[in-house]
Enzyme design. Structure first.
Site: not given
Ligand code: NAD
Length: 439
Positions: A211-212, A288, A348, A280-281, A380, A344, A255
């Site tokens: 997703r996302g 803290l 990053k 993935a994130g 997202t 986080y 995973d």
């Molecule tokens: P999201 O939570 O919608 O999607 C993240 C996906 O990663 C999920 O489908 C989840 O199941 C998968 N995932 C989590 N742990 C996992 C693992 N151990 N193994 C495999 N898959 C795993 O998040 P998003 O908003 O689409 O973000 C995607 C990336 O962009 C992430 O790294 C996030 O930190 C980064 N990011 C997002 C934003 C934002 O505004 N949305 C901003 C900065 C950075």
């Protein structure tokens, strides 16, 4: 969660009201669609000083598909070659070139200033070239109307061709949410690929793609012709399979923190990977003082440690083909820091360290580039869950006064992934509409 404010300012009464109240007026962005793949209007090619790069820029600009002109009433893009600006006085030529034309840039237009890296051995040249950074970042903040401004540094001994994929990306609707950025290109592309087209026939794996942003990255890479493998945790199998089916991709429920993750990825791509996208994130926010060790560890494990581990294992197993591309996902939180996100932001920022250190070595040893995207506020499910006021602040606190879309990040990843992006290495591109957070 739809951006209702953006919708409101798109109506005449909304525009009137927000102007009277002095509120931000986000312009609708010109994004890529099948029907509108290019900017609509000519590209103005200007020069300040005597160019310090070899001939051939005109030819490279022609590959954008735009009509390149030296005078244009309403340009959709402007490229200013400022590689020859080497003194404080020379900066007057930057002003002289752009001052008369900046107002005529079409809404949603693009400005790219070309420079060279500030020289260690010449502090006058270094001052002038560094000055371009302040100039570009300020112009990005004031230009408005959905227009963007970037600085691309070409190595003094490089050829303009090395900048081709970067200029085609920045001078197109695909870079709609990228502004105020500085991109430094390397001299030689590792293993240049003669065909400058998209990664057709290449194999790409995207983690966190159920997703996302990850699903969008997979979709854009598939659009560009890659065979895509989408990976996500087994718990997200249904979404993953749906995404895979929609794109004609292969689903790999796994995973990424599993000890055999790299081996299973390599097994899923027996002919090797050409593009590896670490997307993935997770977040586990707490200040803290309130953060238990396991919340800290989970975030470092998924966002950083597994990225380091799988990258190392796949590279040393030769599972990345020469000409390959690794793209990791940082965040502006990793640049600016964020309240409640020590774990986080550390993870990053770690990704940024990884990319800068490994990029040059991976190119030399494996013919592979390593880059990262650093998204800002992207619409997202993750950001829809943010409380209303914080969400509104996140959306507006950037030069474009709106959040980005997953596709904006995906287009940046696709640019890094291009076969002809070999001169783009060790870079961190913020996709944040020039957020006020961080540099
Ligand atoms: P999201 O939570 O919608 O999607 C993240 C996906 O990663 C999920 O489908 C989840 O199941 C998968 N995932 C989590 N742990 C996992 C693992 N151990 N193994 C495999 N898959 C795993 O998040 P998003 O908003 O689409 O973000 C995607 C990336 O962009 C992430 O790294 C996030 O930190 C980064 N990011 C997002 C934003 C934002 O505004 N949305 C901003 C900065 C950075």
């Amino acid at each position: 969660m739809a951006d209702r404010y953006l919708h409101l300012t798109g109506t005449a009464p909304g525009r009137f009201l927000t102007r009277r109240l002095g509120l931000p007026q986000p312009a609708p962005l010109r994004r890529w669609t099948l029907a509108t793949p290019r900017l609509d209007g000519p590209l103005l090619h200007l020069t300040a000083g005597t160019p310090a790069i070899r001939d051939g820029l005109g030819k490279v600009l022609a590959t954008t598909g735009l009509t390149v002109e030296e005078r244009a009433a309403r340009p959709a893009g402007i490229v200013l070659d400022a590689t020859g600006v080497a003194s404080a006085r020379g900066l007057a030529e930057v002003h002289a070139a752009l001052h008369p034309v900046v107002r005529s840039l079409a809404p949603g237009g693009r400005i790219v200033v070309l420079g060279t890296p500030p020289a260690v051995e010449d502090h006058h040249q270094a001052a002038a070239q560094q000055a371009l950074e302040g100039f570009v970042r300020s112009l990005g903040k004031e230009i408005g109307r959905g227009a963007t401004v970037q600085l691309v540094r070409l190595p003094a001994d490089g050829t303009p061709e090395a900048a081709g994929s970067t200029l085609r990306f920045l001078l197109s609707p695909r870079s709609a949410y990228v502004s105020g950025q500085v991109i430094e290109l390397t001299a030689a592309a590792p293993d240049p690929v003669p065909d400058r087209s998209a990664p057709a026939g290449r194999t790409a794996l995207v983690t966190g793609a159920a997703r996302g942003i990850g699903a969008s990255v997979a979709s854009v890479l598939a659009r560009d012709g890659a065979r895509v493998i989408v990976l996500d945790v087994p718990g997200a199998r249904d979404d993953l399979v749906r995404t895979a089916d929609r794109l004609g991709a292969t689903a790999l429920p796994l995973d990424i923190t599993a000890p055999d993750a790299a081996a299973r990825i390599a097994a899923a791509a027996p002919d090797g990977l050409d593009v590896l996208v670490h997307n993935a994130g997770i977040t586990r926010d707490r200040r803290l003082a309130n953060m238990p060790a396991e919340r800290w560890a989970q975030v470092i494990e998924v966002n950083l440690d597994s990225v380091l581990r799988t990258t190392d294992e796949l590279l040393s197993a030769g599972a990345l083909n020469r000409g390959g591309r690794i793209v990791a996902t940082a965040s502006i939180a990793g640049i600016a820091g964020n309240d409640g996100q020590t774990n986080y932001a550390a993870s990053k920022a770690g990704v940024i360290g990884l990319v800068r250190s490994l990029g040059p070595r991976a190119a030399a040893e494996h013919g592979v580039t390593v880059n990262a995207v650093a998204p800002g506020f992207i619409e997202t499910r993750m950001t829809a869950a943010v409380p209303f006021l914080i969400r509104e602040a996140g959306r507006r606190m950037n030069s474009l006064s709106q959040g980005g879309l997953p596709a904006d990040v995906a287009e940046a990843v696709a640019w890094f992934a291009q076969p002809d992006s070999g001169a783009v290495n060790g870079q961190v591109l913020r996709v944040c509409g020039q957020s006020l957070l961080g540099a």
